[in-house]
Write an enzyme that holds these catalytic residues in place. Structure first.
Site, PDB file in Angstrom:
ATOM      1  N   ASP A 334       0.844  -1.049  -0.118  1.00  0.00           N
ATOM      2  CA  ASP A 334       0.244  -0.159   0.134  1.00  0.00           C
ATOM      3  C   ASP A 334       1.264   0.966   0.724  1.00  0.00           C
ATOM      4  O   ASP A 334       2.273   1.355   0.028  1.00  0.00           O
ATOM      5  CB  ASP A 334      -0.872   0.366   1.213  1.00  0.00           C
ATOM      6  CG  ASP A 334      -0.420   0.148   2.806  1.00  0.00           C
ATOM      7  OD1 ASP A 334       0.911  -0.713   2.773  1.00  0.00           O
ATOM      8  OD2 ASP A 334      -0.530   0.348   3.390  1.00  0.00           O
ATOM      9  N   GLU A 335      -0.235   2.135  -0.662  1.00  0.00           N
ATOM     10  CA  GLU A 335       1.213   3.736  -0.227  1.00  0.00           C
ATOM     11  C   GLU A 335       2.608   4.083  -0.647  1.00  0.00           C
ATOM     12  O   GLU A 335       2.624   3.969  -0.215  1.00  0.00           O
ATOM     13  CB  GLU A 335       0.562   4.294   1.276  1.00  0.00           C
ATOM     14  CG  GLU A 335      -0.577   4.794   2.082  1.00  0.00           C
ATOM     15  CD  GLU A 335      -1.005   5.049   3.388  1.00  0.00           C
ATOM     16  OE1 GLU A 335      -1.769   5.556   3.525  1.00  0.00           O
ATOM     17  OE2 GLU A 335       0.033   4.598   4.341  1.00  0.00           O
TER      18      GLU A 335
END
EC number: 3.2.1.52
Length: 544
Positions: A334-335
């Site tokens: 993620d991210e």
């Protein structure tokens, strides 16, 4: 089997009128006697209007292939200590007060049909529980738990313990509203709690306390987010310099610590899913091995161009596979901000040589990490960005972990992926403004009407991110809101989705919060505007 007999008794008792007496007498007159104070609510149950006494010397008898399990006997000892914590104090006076020595329940009979103690996703956690007065004539008098596995028996023990209430008037343990006939099983196989030990280190004993409290709500997966960009507290023997990324040398987990946590969880029927969040969220890795950074000014994502990056990942997963037997392993994903990849000369050149964009490189990294995990007999779990960005190329074994918002699980299961629900708007516990009712009413199957697609939703997970929570407040932040999600994940949807939850669920959750407090869990008041805040004034635990 006793289950067949129980089903017949269910039908009989369901047709019989019952007087619903209060579960707790005297001290809390506000308790609504029309509710069932079991959390989470069992799948099927009937009750009566008898009060039964429980022998403080309650003994365990067992049957079936798995009845002699050490996991079962250890659990019985734990629950016996919970149920009878007052008895030892008052027993010395009982002899002088003429206390009766005949009790309605003197034995708990537990029948476990399988001797397997393997704990994996989808293990059978169903059980039946029968409690009735043993008058010497009925063949099913007393208290009996029957389960296919020892882990089902553990869930039955928890329910039995919640039915046992200490009466301060008689100074004895009693079961109200007997006879009880309960047939119970979980709605979802995956019922999790994420614990973040990178943003703030949590001592081993604190993690154990949280695991213990998870068992009270029948949660069954601890998602251990061990490392992140801020710190790398875990020992990795193959790459011993990695934990130089810990905050201090005192805020670390040895291999033995991790193994102890996994075993502590297992005997409570809880799997531990570890997470290594890559390629982003990994700046702390470079403290011990700077070559993992693309450059001193570009410290994450990890360097996609170097075999060394994947060698380290493989080494970490090899070492962790010896500790974490659970079939799921979380690879994060993620991210991932790839901007500095394109501005780092050697990475930029590597991309150009392969005619790749940074988005392509992100996909390349995630898929290569998945291959490593699968080669070690793990099923990869990834945060939803991987699905949102390159679903068509994800390994079909991938479990998609939703977090950004609603609507992701319907899309994932439509493409054949399994999914875990953790919508941050309702199930992120660090969001202190999310009230209990929003947690309780969040539905993992929302937007999924096809029964076969619904089966691809493994369940859900509440997330205790640690940026603003350390040992001083972590339990108050988790509980009691995590219990609201636990009932959503265990109990039948139709049983907990009708009526006014302020009348049907809130009083029960308040009662359960007080039960947690009595068991030493620092569960915060429920109805305050912000989670984990203390009471605003004097008052009963049952009205906060």
């Amino acid at each position: 089997m006793l289950v067949d007999l129980f089903k017949s008794l269910f039908l009989i008792l369901a047709l019989a009128p019952c007087l619903y007496r209060t579960l707790v007498l005297g001290s809390v007159p506000e308790i609504n006697g029309s509710l069932t104070y079991l959390w989470p609510l069992p799948s099927e149950f009937t009750f009566g209007n008898d009060t039964l006494s429980v022998d403080p010397s309650l003994s365990l008898t067992f049957g079936g292939k798995g009845g002699s399990s050490g996991i079962l006997s250890a659990a019985f000892d734990r629950y016996r200590a919970i149920v009878f914590k007052h008895s030892d104090v008052f027993s010395i006076f009982s002899r002088f007060r003429g206390r009766r020595s005949v009790y309605d329940i003197s034995e708990l009979n537990v029948i476990v049909h399988s001797d397997s103690e393997e704990l994996q996703l989808g293990v059978d956690e169903s059980y039946s529980l029968f409690i009735a007065k043993n008058d010497g004539q009925s063949i099913i008098g007393g208290a009996t738990i029957e389960a296919n596995t020892v882990y089902g028996a553990l869930r039955g023990l928890e329910t039995f313990s919640q039915l046992c209430a200490f009466d301060y008037g008689t100074k004895s343990v009693q079961v109200y509203k007997a006879p009880w006939y309960i047939l119970d099983k979980p709605r979802f196989p995956y019922r999790g709690l994420l614990l973040d030990t990178s943003r703030h280190f949590l001592p081993v004993d604190v993690i154990k306390q949280i695991i213990e409290s998870m068992s009270y709500t029948k949660l069954n997966v601890l998602h251990w987010h061990i490392i992140d960009e801020q710190s790398f507290p875990l020992e990795v023997p193959t790459y011993p310099n990695l934990w130089q990324g810990s905050y201090t040398k005192w805020e670390r987990y040895t291999v033995e610590d991790a193994y102890e946590i996994v075993n502590f969880a297992k005997i409570r029927g809880i799997n531990v899913m570890a997470e290594v969040d890559i390629p982003g969220h990994a700046e702390s890795w470079g403290a011990g091995y700077p070559d993992l950074w693309p450059s001193p000014s570009c410290r994450e994502p990890l360097d996609v161009t170097k075999n060394f990056s994947f060698d380290v990942i493989s080494g970490i997963l090899t070492d962790m596979r010896k500790i974490f037997p659970f079939e799921l392993f979380h690879l994060g994903g993620d991210e991932v901000n790839t901007d500095c990849w394109s501005s780092t000369p050697h990475v930029k050149q590597w991309l150009q040589d392969r005619n790749m964009t940074t988005k392509d490189a992100y996909q390349y990294f995630v898929l290569k990490a998945q291959e490593i995990a699968i080669s070690k007999s793990w099923t990869p779990v990834n945060w939803e960005e991987t699905f949102n960005t390159f679903a068509a190329n994800l390994n079909p074994q991938t479990v998609v972990h939703n977090w950004l918002g609603p609507g992701v699980c319907p899309k994932a299961v439509a493409k054949g992926f399994r999914c875990i629900f953790s919508n941050q708007g309702v199930w992120y516990l660090d969001h202190l403004d999310v009230t209990w009712d929003r947690v309780y009413t969040a539905e993992p199957l929302e937007g999924i009407n096809d029964v076969h697609k619904q089966e691809l939703v493994l369940g859900g997970e509440v997330c205790m991110w640690g940026e603003t929570a350390d040992t001083s407040v972590v339990q108050q932040t988790i509980w009691p809101r995590a219990a609201a999600a636990a009932e959503r994940l265990w109990s039948r949807r139709e049983a907990i989705s009708t009526g006014n939850i302020n009348s049907t669920a809130l009083p029960r959750l308040q009662y359960f919060r007080c039960l947690l407090n009595r068991r030493g869990v620092q569960a915060a008041p429920i109805t305050n505007k912000y989670a984990r805040t203390p009471p605003i004034g004097p008052g009963s635990c049952y009205d906060q």
